[in-house]
Design a protein around this motif. Sequence first.
Motif, PDB file in Angstrom:
ATOM      1  N   ARG A  11       0.799  -1.462   0.113  1.00 46.96           N
ATOM      2  CA  ARG A  11      -0.115  -0.045   0.016  1.00 46.96           C
ATOM      3  C   ARG A  11       0.868   0.967  -0.015  1.00 46.96           C
ATOM      4  N   ARG A  12       1.827   1.343   0.900  1.00 52.52           N
ATOM      5  CA  ARG A  12       2.778   2.208   0.733  1.00 52.52           C
ATOM      6  C   ARG A  12       3.506   2.715  -0.243  1.00 52.52           C
ATOM      7  N   ASP A  13       4.143   1.370  -1.037  1.00 53.68           N
ATOM      8  CA  ASP A  13       4.560   1.767  -2.532  1.00 53.68           C
ATOM      9  C   ASP A  13       3.569   2.182  -3.364  1.00 53.68           C
ATOM     10  N   THR A  14       2.513   1.612  -3.439  1.00 54.00           N
ATOM     11  CA  THR A  14       1.382   2.023  -4.390  1.00 54.00           C
ATOM     12  C   THR A  14       1.119   3.546  -4.400  1.00 54.00           C
ATOM     13  N   ALA A  15       1.082   4.088  -2.838  1.00 50.08           N
ATOM     14  CA  ALA A  15       0.530   5.329  -2.615  1.00 50.08           C
ATOM     15  C   ALA A  15       1.947   6.423  -3.174  1.00 50.08           C
ATOM     16  N   ALA A  16       3.057   5.661  -2.979  1.00 51.26           N
ATOM     17  CA  ALA A  16       4.346   6.570  -3.314  1.00 51.26           C
ATOM     18  C   ALA A  16       4.261   7.025  -4.937  1.00 51.26           C
ATOM     19  N   VAL A  17       3.953   5.990  -5.601  1.00 49.41           N
ATOM     20  CA  VAL A  17       3.978   6.170  -6.963  1.00 49.41           C
ATOM     21  C   VAL A  17       2.827   6.922  -7.603  1.00 49.41           C
ATOM     22  N   ALA A  18       1.697   6.720  -6.865  1.00 45.61           N
ATOM     23  CA  ALA A  18       0.384   7.597  -7.019  1.00 45.61           C
ATOM     24  C   ALA A  18       0.512   8.892  -6.838  1.00 45.61           C
ATOM     25  N   ASP A  19       1.217   9.474  -5.684  1.00 45.35           N
ATOM     26  CA  ASP A  19       1.654  10.550  -5.307  1.00 45.35           C
ATOM     27  C   ASP A  19       2.605  11.440  -5.973  1.00 45.35           C
ATOM     28  N   ARG A  20       3.360  10.808  -6.898  1.00 47.45           N
ATOM     29  CA  ARG A  20       4.117  11.433  -8.070  1.00 47.45           C
ATOM     30  C   ARG A  20       3.341  12.335  -8.726  1.00 47.45           C
ATOM     31  N   PRO A  21       3.798  13.558  -8.801  1.00 46.45           N
ATOM     32  CA  PRO A  21       3.324  14.486  -9.669  1.00 46.45           C
ATOM     33  C   PRO A  21       3.489  14.244 -11.220  1.00 46.45           C
ATOM     34  N   TRP A  22       2.519  14.716 -11.904  1.00 50.21           N
ATOM     35  CA  TRP A  22       2.179  14.738 -13.362  1.00 50.21           C
ATOM     36  C   TRP A  22       2.988  16.154 -13.798  1.00 50.21           C
ATOM     37  N   GLN A  23       3.333  16.119 -15.003  1.00 48.74           N
ATOM     38  CA  GLN A  23       4.022  17.034 -15.672  1.00 48.74           C
ATOM     39  C   GLN A  23       3.165  17.558 -16.917  1.00 48.74           C
ATOM     40  N   THR A  24       2.969  18.798 -17.308  1.00 52.26           N
ATOM     41  CA  THR A  24       2.771  19.485 -18.726  1.00 52.26           C
ATOM     42  C   THR A  24       4.079  19.669 -19.352  1.00 52.26           C
ATOM     43  N   VAL A  25       4.144  19.106 -20.677  1.00 53.41           N
ATOM     44  CA  VAL A  25       5.344  19.482 -21.384  1.00 53.41           C
ATOM     45  C   VAL A  25       5.181  20.174 -22.400  1.00 53.41           C
ATOM     46  N   VAL A  26       5.571  21.320 -22.792  1.00 53.98           N
ATOM     47  CA  VAL A  26       5.394  21.797 -24.130  1.00 53.98           C
ATOM     48  C   VAL A  26       6.766  21.651 -24.912  1.00 53.98           C
ATOM     49  N   TRP A  27       6.367  21.236 -26.300  1.00 54.60           N
ATOM     50  CA  TRP A  27       7.475  21.056 -27.217  1.00 54.60           C
ATOM     51  C   TRP A  27       7.759  21.976 -28.306  1.00 54.60           C
ATOM     52  N   ASN A  28       8.808  22.083 -28.675  1.00 46.72           N
ATOM     53  CA  ASN A  28       9.270  23.013 -29.936  1.00 46.72           C
ATOM     54  C   ASN A  28       8.523  22.471 -31.159  1.00 46.72           C
ATOM     55  N   ALA A  94       6.062  12.564 -13.619  1.00 48.50           N
ATOM     56  CA  ALA A  94       7.173  13.145 -13.353  1.00 48.50           C
ATOM     57  C   ALA A  94       8.280  11.776 -12.815  1.00 48.50           C
ATOM     58  N   PRO A  95       9.675  12.108 -13.204  1.00 51.66           N
ATOM     59  CA  PRO A  95      10.370  11.010 -13.121  1.00 51.66           C
ATOM     60  C   PRO A  95      10.645  10.777 -11.457  1.00 51.66           C
ATOM     61  N   GLU A  96      11.120   9.830 -11.024  1.00 50.77           N
ATOM     62  CA  GLU A  96      11.065   9.602  -9.651  1.00 50.77           C
ATOM     63  C   GLU A  96      12.586  10.281  -9.360  1.00 50.77           C
TER      64      GLU A  96
END
Length: 96
Positions: A11-28, A94-96
């Motif tokens: 549960r703790r490991d799953t929560a840690a992955v779920a808590d990782r933020p997401w990113q909006t990336v703008v490309w050239n 977001a990368p770990e």
Amino acid sequence: MTGTLTEEDLRRDTAAVADRPWQTVVWNDPVNLMSYVVHVFRTYFGYRPAEATRLMLAVHHDGHAIVAEGPREQMELHTAAMHDYGLWATVRKAPE
């Protein structure tokens, strides 16, 4: 310690992955002017001129820039907004 994971560990490991933020990336892209990209970052995200310019230069020179981080749903909204402005953007974990 036996080396096996308990249910609490999982549960703790799953929560840690779920808590990782997401990113909006703008490309050239070859279409939008640099001044327009700065305008979009200032208008939509509310970045000050220096930060909007820094992000635009990252897009221009590095090929992309992370313009926002947070919950997946919010990053998806940001990405859709960038598309509405005519910018190429994606959502990524977001990368770990």
